[in-house]
Design an enzyme around this catalytic site. Structure first.
Site, PDB file in Angstrom:
ATOM      1  N   ILE A   1      53.246  45.417 -18.740  1.00  0.00           N
ATOM      2  CA  ILE A   1      53.285  44.639 -17.575  1.00  0.00           C
ATOM      3  C   ILE A   1      53.255  43.115 -18.048  1.00  0.00           C
ATOM      4  O   ILE A   1      52.524  42.874 -19.063  1.00  0.00           O
ATOM      5  CB  ILE A   1      52.375  44.740 -16.408  1.00  0.00           C
ATOM      6  CG1 ILE A   1      50.860  44.565 -16.721  1.00  0.00           C
ATOM      7  CG2 ILE A   1      52.741  46.169 -15.695  1.00  0.00           C
ATOM      8  CD1 ILE A   1      50.185  44.321 -15.486  1.00  0.00           C
TER       9      ILE A   1
ATOM     10  N   HIS B   1      49.836  44.431 -22.117  1.00  0.00           N
ATOM     11  CA  HIS B   1      51.256  43.645 -22.036  1.00  0.00           C
ATOM     12  C   HIS B   1      52.014  43.900 -22.976  1.00  0.00           C
ATOM     13  O   HIS B   1      53.243  43.372 -23.148  1.00  0.00           O
ATOM     14  CB  HIS B   1      51.199  42.119 -22.008  1.00  0.00           C
ATOM     15  CG  HIS B   1      49.602  41.637 -20.813  1.00  0.00           C
ATOM     16  ND1 HIS B   1      50.112  41.722 -19.665  1.00  0.00           N
ATOM     17  CD2 HIS B   1      48.705  41.302 -20.836  1.00  0.00           C
ATOM     18  CE1 HIS B   1      48.962  41.400 -18.801  1.00  0.00           C
ATOM     19  NE2 HIS B   1      48.160  40.985 -19.769  1.00  0.00           N
TER      20      HIS B   1
ATOM     21  N   GLY C   1      49.890  37.904 -15.866  1.00  0.00           N
ATOM     22  CA  GLY C   1      49.843  36.978 -14.365  1.00  0.00           C
ATOM     23  C   GLY C   1      50.102  35.579 -14.716  1.00  0.00           C
ATOM     24  O   GLY C   1      50.688  34.796 -14.258  1.00  0.00           O
TER      25      GLY C   1
ATOM     26  N   ASP D   1      46.502  35.575 -25.360  1.00  0.00           N
ATOM     27  CA  ASP D   1      45.962  36.596 -24.563  1.00  0.00           C
ATOM     28  C   ASP D   1      46.437  38.028 -25.410  1.00  0.00           C
ATOM     29  O   ASP D   1      47.683  38.361 -24.779  1.00  0.00           O
ATOM     30  CB  ASP D   1      46.458  36.362 -23.042  1.00  0.00           C
ATOM     31  CG  ASP D   1      45.532  37.593 -22.291  1.00  0.00           C
ATOM     32  OD1 ASP D   1      45.388  38.552 -22.706  1.00  0.00           O
ATOM     33  OD2 ASP D   1      45.801  37.266 -20.970  1.00  0.00           O
TER      34      ASP D   1
HETATM   35  C1  LIG Z   1      43.002  33.378 -19.914  1.00  0.00           C
HETATM   36  C2  LIG Z   1      42.208  34.413 -18.530  1.00  0.00           C
HETATM   37  C3  LIG Z   1      42.855  35.456 -18.221  1.00  0.00           C
HETATM   38  C4  LIG Z   1      41.913  36.294 -17.601  1.00  0.00           C
HETATM   39  C5  LIG Z   1      42.706  37.715 -17.217  1.00  0.00           C
HETATM   40  C6  LIG Z   1      42.882  38.636 -18.349  1.00  0.00           C
HETATM   41  C7  LIG Z   1      43.663  39.751 -18.172  1.00  0.00           C
HETATM   42  C8  LIG Z   1      45.004  39.561 -17.483  1.00  0.00           C
HETATM   43  C9  LIG Z   1      45.413  40.478 -17.031  1.00  0.00           C
HETATM   44  C10 LIG Z   1      46.633  40.261 -16.304  1.00  0.00           C
HETATM   45  O1  LIG Z   1      47.394  39.624 -16.521  1.00  0.00           O
HETATM   46  S1  LIG Z   1      47.198  41.481 -15.329  1.00  0.00           S
HETATM   47  C11 LIG Z   1      48.678  40.973 -14.588  1.00  0.00           C
HETATM   48  C12 LIG Z   1      48.688  40.080 -13.457  1.00  0.00           C
HETATM   49  N1  LIG Z   1      48.244  40.597 -12.212  1.00  0.00           N
HETATM   50  C13 LIG Z   1      48.586  41.702 -11.416  1.00  0.00           C
HETATM   51  O2  LIG Z   1      49.665  42.104 -11.889  1.00  0.00           O
HETATM   52  C14 LIG Z   1      47.902  42.235 -10.237  1.00  0.00           C
HETATM   53  C15 LIG Z   1      48.816  42.169  -9.023  1.00  0.00           C
HETATM   54  N2  LIG Z   1      48.230  42.632  -7.890  1.00  0.00           N
HETATM   55  C16 LIG Z   1      48.062  43.665  -7.393  1.00  0.00           C
HETATM   56  O3  LIG Z   1      48.668  44.957  -8.150  1.00  0.00           O
HETATM   57  C17 LIG Z   1      47.224  44.053  -6.063  1.00  0.00           C
HETATM   58  O4  LIG Z   1      47.355  42.803  -5.573  1.00  0.00           O
HETATM   59  C18 LIG Z   1      45.805  44.653  -6.463  1.00  0.00           C
HETATM   60  C19 LIG Z   1      45.032  43.514  -7.308  1.00  0.00           C
HETATM   61  C20 LIG Z   1      45.712  45.887  -7.427  1.00  0.00           C
HETATM   62  C21 LIG Z   1      45.212  44.556  -5.154  1.00  0.00           C
HETATM   63  O5  LIG Z   1      45.875  45.445  -4.238  1.00  0.00           O
HETATM   64  P1  LIG Z   1      45.234  46.590  -3.485  1.00  0.00           P
HETATM   65  O6  LIG Z   1      46.191  47.011  -2.618  1.00  0.00           O
HETATM   66  O7  LIG Z   1      44.450  47.460  -4.324  1.00  0.00           O
HETATM   67  O8  LIG Z   1      44.336  45.670  -2.489  1.00  0.00           O
HETATM   68  P2  LIG Z   1      43.952  45.614  -0.996  1.00  0.00           P
HETATM   69  O9  LIG Z   1      43.779  46.697  -0.516  1.00  0.00           O
HETATM   70  O10 LIG Z   1      45.228  44.643  -0.400  1.00  0.00           O
HETATM   71  O11 LIG Z   1      42.714  44.466  -1.069  1.00  0.00           O
HETATM   72  C22 LIG Z   1      41.531  44.967  -1.294  1.00  0.00           C
HETATM   73  C23 LIG Z   1      40.671  43.658  -1.312  1.00  0.00           C
HETATM   74  O12 LIG Z   1      40.943  42.889  -2.563  1.00  0.00           O
HETATM   75  C24 LIG Z   1      41.378  41.695  -2.064  1.00  0.00           C
HETATM   76  N3  LIG Z   1      42.486  41.363  -2.895  1.00  0.00           N
HETATM   77  C25 LIG Z   1      43.743  41.957  -2.947  1.00  0.00           C
HETATM   78  N4  LIG Z   1      44.550  41.562  -3.916  1.00  0.00           N
HETATM   79  C26 LIG Z   1      43.638  40.680  -4.575  1.00  0.00           C
HETATM   80  C27 LIG Z   1      43.993  39.604  -5.694  1.00  0.00           C
HETATM   81  N5  LIG Z   1      45.227  39.448  -6.179  1.00  0.00           N
HETATM   82  N6  LIG Z   1      43.127  38.650  -5.914  1.00  0.00           N
HETATM   83  C28 LIG Z   1      41.973  38.585  -5.241  1.00  0.00           C
HETATM   84  N7  LIG Z   1      41.628  39.492  -4.163  1.00  0.00           N
HETATM   85  C29 LIG Z   1      42.280  40.243  -3.966  1.00  0.00           C
HETATM   86  C30 LIG Z   1      41.853  41.648  -0.297  1.00  0.00           C
HETATM   87  O13 LIG Z   1      41.707  40.297   0.205  1.00  0.00           O
HETATM   88  C31 LIG Z   1      40.864  42.618   0.036  1.00  0.00           C
HETATM   89  O14 LIG Z   1      39.685  42.133   0.392  1.00  0.00           O
HETATM   90  P3  LIG Z   1      39.338  42.305   1.915  1.00  0.00           P
HETATM   91  O15 LIG Z   1      40.327  41.311   2.682  1.00  0.00           O
HETATM   92  O16 LIG Z   1      38.903  43.624   2.298  1.00  0.00           O
HETATM   93  O17 LIG Z   1      37.948  41.317   1.910  1.00  0.00           O
END
Ligand SMILES: CCCCCCC/C=C/C(=O)SCCNC(=O)CCNC(=O)[C@H](O)C(C)(C)COP(=O)(O)OP(=O)(O)OC[C@H]1O[C@@H](n2cnc3c(N)ncnc32)[C@H](O)[C@@H]1OP(=O)(O)O
Length: 309
Positions: free
Chosen positions: A228, A213, A231, A208
């Site tokens: 960062i 990252h 995940g 990845d």
């Molecule tokens: C090999 C394949 C790989 C594929 C991916 C490739 C790319 C990789 C990238 C990474 O690794 S990035 C690093 C890992 N991820 C993170 O660091 C993300 C950490 N999380 C956050 O920063 C936050 O949770 C967020 C995702 C920014 C969301 O926070 P925010 O405050 O904006 O959301 P809310 O207002 O609380 O919720 C809105 C809505 O979305 C739903 N939701 C919130 N978080 C998530 C989540 N993590 N996954 C799924 N859904 C999420 C939440 O339930 C709300 O929906 P409703 O409840 O209103 O219906």
């Protein structure tokens, strides 16, 4: 009616067939992955972790961590996913959740054919949530090895719905991958592990290569003070801790893994994973010691009664 490139078109999107992908790996990839999620990172002869990187009777006997299965999805999202009828900015993509089902122990080398499909898309206003399902079959035998469901949080891509009702599509059972309720009681067991400042640079060698990252300028443009941690790297640390503390060190005891990424982790931070046992389900949450923030929460379903607690 003609649509412009940026217009959402659910008919086009839902009719789209995602291409099959292939993934071939060997013992070297398995060991590099294990090092990437901190195996032997504090102690090169750690008796709980050496088995993931070395076996005295031959490298083909090393044990494969169940989260290695998450790499099988590389190539569908990381290479940039082009979806007709739906546009998003890949630089604002964050990994939201990962759900994995393992149907049989992962071999130390294999060639896989991945069948990929759209599992969900939701309009959350400020963001869109996109889910892809990947079923991995062993080439030759055609045996289904595992299934991954990857949820990505697409910042800035929400608000695309054509009607007053926000668009919501999900084609899997609602009880799979639900957000967990963390018990109020004290955890049964806790495991603490420090990530290395170079953790993401090591983890990315598993395939990845998203510059989020590794590249400070790219990370700033994406809204972060510095690169960062992946995940899936954090998830790997947490599940490795559960295998060590609850599954008597047996990686094949893990049947299902679910994790939601709650906030970002920076390489070098210390991960504390708290675990609770409820029947054959381990509920867990992972916190960052330095910021006292919960960064990941989910569950692991284990096979049989292999718990050591
Ligand atoms: C090999 C394949 C790989 C594929 C991916 C490739 C790319 C990789 C990238 C990474 O690794 S990035 C690093 C890992 N991820 C993170 O660091 C993300 C950490 N999380 C956050 O920063 C936050 O949770 C967020 C995702 C920014 C969301 O926070 P925010 O405050 O904006 O959301 P809310 O207002 O609380 O919720 C809105 C809505 O979305 C739903 N939701 C919130 N978080 C998530 C989540 N993590 N996954 C799924 N859904 C999420 C939440 O339930 C709300 O929906 P409703 O409840 O209103 O219906």
């Amino acid at each position: 009616m003609a649509t412009t490139d940026s217009e959402f078109n659910s008919d086009l999107l839902l009719a789209h067939k995602l291409p099959e992908t292939r993934y071939t790996y060997n013992e070297r990839d398995v060991a590099i992955y294990a090092l990437g999620i901190g195996a032997c990172g504090q102690d090169a002869v750690d008796s709980d972790e050496l088995k993931y990187v070395y076996h005295r009777n031959g490298q083909d006997l090393i044990q494969v961590l169940p989260t290695f299965a998450s790499l099988f999805t590389l190539g569908s999202l990381t290479e940039g996913l082009d979806l007709p009828g739906f546009k998003y900015d890949p630089s604002l993509l964050l990994h939201g959740q990962q759900y994995i089902e393992i149907y049989r122990p992962l071999p130390s080398k294999a060639s896989l054919v991945n069948k990929v499909s759209l599992a969900g898309l939701q309009d959350k206003g400020k963001a869109a949530i996109l889910e892809l399902e990947t079923r991995s079959y062993e080439e030759g035998s055609g045996e289904l090895l595992c299934m991954n469901r990857t949820t990505v949080f697409l910042r800035g891509a929400g608000g695309f719905s054509n009607s007053s009702q926000p668009f919501s599509y999900k084609n899997y059972p609602s009880n799979q991958g639900l957000a967990v309720k963390i018990p109020q009681r004290q955890p049964l067991t806790v495991c603490e592990e420090r990530t290395q400042p170079s953790q993401a640079l090591l983890y990315r060698l598993s395939g990845d290569y998203n510059p989020l990252h590794s590249d400070p300028e790219f990370a700033k443009l994406a809204g972060f003070p510095r690169p960062i941690l992946h995940g899936l790297c954090t998830l790997g640390f947490a599940i490795k801790a559960i295998i060590k503390c609850v599954c008597k060190g047996d990686p094949t005891a893990v049947k299902t893994i679910s994790g939601r990424f709650l906030t970002t982790v920076f390489p070098g931070e210390t991960l504390i994973t708290e675990m609770w046992l409820e029947g054959l389900r381990v509920i867990y949450q992972t916190k960052v010691r330095e910021r006292n923030k919960t960064v990941l929460a989910g569950y692991v379903d284990i096979r049989g009664l292999s718990s050591s607690l």
